[in-house]
Structures are given as C-alpha cells and as structure tokens.
Design a protein around this motif. Structure first.
Motif, PDB file in Angstrom:
ATOM      1  N   SER A  72       0.812  -1.215   0.000  1.00  0.00           N
ATOM      2  CA  SER A  72       0.000   0.000   0.000  1.00  0.00           C
ATOM      3  C   SER A  72       0.842   1.260   0.000  1.00  0.00           C
ATOM      4  O   SER A  72       0.495   2.261  -0.636  1.00  0.00           O
ATOM      5  N   PHE A  73       1.956   1.235   0.714  1.00  0.00           N
ATOM      6  CA  PHE A  73       2.755   2.442   0.913  1.00  0.00           C
ATOM      7  C   PHE A  73       3.604   2.804  -0.307  1.00  0.00           C
ATOM      8  O   PHE A  73       4.058   3.948  -0.416  1.00  0.00           O
ATOM      9  N   ILE A  74       3.838   1.848  -1.214  1.00  0.00           N
ATOM     10  CA  ILE A  74       4.690   2.088  -2.381  1.00  0.00           C
ATOM     11  C   ILE A  74       3.828   2.052  -3.640  1.00  0.00           C
ATOM     12  O   ILE A  74       3.269   1.011  -3.997  1.00  0.00           O
ATOM     13  N   ALA A  75       3.694   3.194  -4.301  1.00  0.00           N
ATOM     14  CA  ALA A  75       2.881   3.260  -5.518  1.00  0.00           C
ATOM     15  C   ALA A  75       3.445   2.319  -6.576  1.00  0.00           C
ATOM     16  O   ALA A  75       4.655   2.222  -6.763  1.00  0.00           O
ATOM     17  N   GLY A  76       2.552   1.619  -7.247  1.00  0.00           N
ATOM     18  CA  GLY A  76       2.979   0.703  -8.296  1.00  0.00           C
ATOM     19  C   GLY A  76       3.502  -0.622  -7.796  1.00  0.00           C
ATOM     20  O   GLY A  76       4.121  -1.376  -8.555  1.00  0.00           O
ATOM     21  N   SER A  77       3.256  -0.954  -6.526  1.00  0.00           N
ATOM     22  CA  SER A  77       3.693  -2.242  -5.987  1.00  0.00           C
ATOM     23  C   SER A  77       2.995  -3.386  -6.709  1.00  0.00           C
ATOM     24  O   SER A  77       1.882  -3.241  -7.221  1.00  0.00           O
ATOM     25  N   SER A  78       3.642  -4.549  -6.706  1.00  0.00           N
ATOM     26  CA  SER A  78       3.024  -5.693  -7.367  1.00  0.00           C
ATOM     27  C   SER A  78       3.557  -6.998  -6.801  1.00  0.00           C
ATOM     28  O   SER A  78       4.607  -7.036  -6.150  1.00  0.00           O
ATOM     29  N   LEU A  79       2.802  -8.056  -7.044  1.00  0.00           N
ATOM     30  CA  LEU A  79       3.216  -9.424  -6.759  1.00  0.00           C
ATOM     31  C   LEU A  79       3.131 -10.217  -8.051  1.00  0.00           C
ATOM     32  O   LEU A  79       2.269  -9.961  -8.894  1.00  0.00           O
ATOM     33  N   THR A  80       4.000 -11.197  -8.213  1.00  0.00           N
ATOM     34  CA  THR A  80       3.811 -12.148  -9.304  1.00  0.00           C
ATOM     35  C   THR A  80       2.764 -13.178  -8.874  1.00  0.00           C
ATOM     36  O   THR A  80       2.450 -13.302  -7.678  1.00  0.00           O
ATOM     37  N   GLY A  81       2.256 -13.909  -9.833  1.00  0.00           N
ATOM     38  CA  GLY A  81       1.318 -14.967  -9.495  1.00  0.00           C
ATOM     39  C   GLY A  81       1.933 -15.996  -8.559  1.00  0.00           C
ATOM     40  O   GLY A  81       1.278 -16.459  -7.615  1.00  0.00           O
ATOM     41  N   SER A  82       3.186 -16.336  -8.788  1.00  0.00           N
ATOM     42  CA  SER A  82       3.858 -17.307  -7.916  1.00  0.00           C
ATOM     43  C   SER A  82       3.954 -16.795  -6.490  1.00  0.00           C
ATOM     44  O   SER A  82       3.704 -17.536  -5.527  1.00  0.00           O
TER      45      SER A  82
END
Length: 270
Positions: A164-174
C-alpha cells in the motif's frame, strides 16, 4: 452497443469474461453494470453450479478505468464526500455480491490484475493465477485505503502495508500463491484450464450443499469482520479524495492522460 461482459454455459459451469481487451479489460461504468447483472442472473440460475470469471486477451483486468469520464476519476475530483463515498461503496458492493453469490465463483487470472480487479479476485471463492501474472496496486496515488485492507485478510498486515505504501507495488502470481492470496499458480496460459478442472470437480457436489458450505465459510469470515473491512474502504478512499495531493494527481491525469501522469509521478525530483 457492444457488450463488455460475455457469458457462456457448459453443463453446470458458467464462464464470465471481462471483454474489453483493447483497454486491458479496464472497468468502466458499462462493464461494471453488465458484470453485476450477469452475476445476479447466474447466481439465481439453478442450472449453474459454478461460475468462472476470466478476462479476454490474456489479461484479467487493469482495474477501474481512471481515464476522465469513466466514473472512477470523477468520484475523486468533484463529488461531495458523501456522494463520493456512495459511489465507491456501490462498486465495493459489486464485489460483495460475488462474495454473496450462492454458489462458488472462481477467478482465473492471466496477465494483469490491478487495482479494483484485485478486490474482485479476493471476493471470489477460489483464485487461480498464472505464475507470471502481475497483481498490482495503482501506479499513481489516487486513494487511501480501498485495496489493502481487503488484501490483508489473505496475506497479512505487514505485506499489505508494504504494498500500500509504495505506488505501483506488485506481486507475481507465484508470490501471490505462496502467500495465500491465490489457491494455485500455474504456467502462463493455463489458468483458465486449471480453473475449469476445479470447477468440474466442484460441480459434482449437489448445489444445495455447495450453497450451505459457502454460506458457512463466509459467515465465519464475516463474523471476524471481513465484510465490514471491505466496506470501510469506501470511507477511507472518500476521505483521501479530499486531499490536495489526490487532486494534483487527478488533474495530471486530465492534463497528460494516465500514462503521462504516471511518468510525471515517477520522474526524479529536480
């Protein structure tokens, strides 16, 4: 008018497709309305035992369409706080309608699943992701608490705060499957195949028992506060939309377009 949500039924399994591939299945008002109507119809259809939701064009959805004139950005730049809250809550209730649908709903995710689309996925009962899928937060700060409280139920508060705190954060499906956000991570291009395999097994269960099993599990989570936590996101986002910082970003979207606003936000400080 071209439909943006398409439906097919194969035996006791219904397939719902977000069908706006040129826009990476971004959710504008038309798509949202069609999706809600489709879920309501299939939920009431006793001939259907399982619903599988996927996206057209190798992407699930990049979330709410923030281009000016498509509803979401208007909510952040001009409505009164109460009207903004009501608009946001209405979209959250679309996802809770999936949660409340009296039969299992499976999301099959390839490619991008961003922003508001992550809320839809959380409210489905089972989620299958491709290993290289991108599950992401908005690339520019436009809100204040819509997504992360929902996600925290699945991956815990520490990781939810980081994302939430870092814009553009993401996770891979794995990564998402390893954290419990998804049930299965599978090779790219096979998420729908895996979802269909699960749906076929689930559809063997009598529908009345499926309904009771889902109700029992959801009641347990609602007693712990899931529903109120999801709904509360509208309050925090409506408050955040009154922030001058939010209006700077929505003005940049209007001035430069979404890609231009992202570039402006990410540029190095002078």
């Amino acid at each position: 008018m071209t439909q943006l949500v398409t439906t097919t039924v194969d035996g006791r399994i219904a397939h719902v497709t977000l069908d706006r591939p040129k826009k990476l299945n971004a959710m504008n008002d038309q798509l949202l309305e069609e999706f809600s109507a489709t879920i309501a119809t299939l939920g009431a259809d006793d001939a259907v035992s399982v619903i599988v939701v996927a996206g057209a064009g190798n992407n699930f959805s990049v979330g709410f369409d923030v281009d000016p004139g498509n509803g979401y950005s208007e909510a952040a730049a001009g409505l009164s706080p109460y009207a903004d809250w009501a608009s946001l809550r209405r979209n959250i209730q679309r996802w809770l309608a999936v949660w409340d649908t009296p039969k299992p709903v499976i999301s099959a995710i390839e490619g991008y699943c961003m922003g508001g689309a992550t809320m839809l996925a959380v409210c489905t009962d089972i989620t299958v992701v491709s290993e290289d899928a991108t599950l992401g937060w908005p690339a520019i700060p436009l809100g204040g608490g819509l997504l992360s409280p929902t996600t925290a139920w699945l991956i815990g508060p520490k990781k939810a705060k980081e994302l939430s705190f870092i814009a553009g954060s993401s996770l891979t499906g794995s990564e998402a499957a390893a954290m419990g956000w998804a049930n299965h991570a599978v090779p790219a291009g096979t998420a729908l195949e895996k979802a269909d395999s699960l749906a076929a097994q689930i559809a063997k269960m009598p529908l009345d028992l499926l309904r009771l099993k889902k109700l029992a599990l959801n009641r347990f989570l609602d007693q712990q506060g899931f529903r109120e936590s999801v709904l509360m996101g509208a309050e925090w986002d409506a408050i955040a939309h009154t922030s001058p910082a939010t209006h700077v970003m929505t003005d940049k979207v209007k001035e430069l377009g979404l890609k231009g606003a992202i570039g402006w936000f990410n540029q190095d400080p002078a």
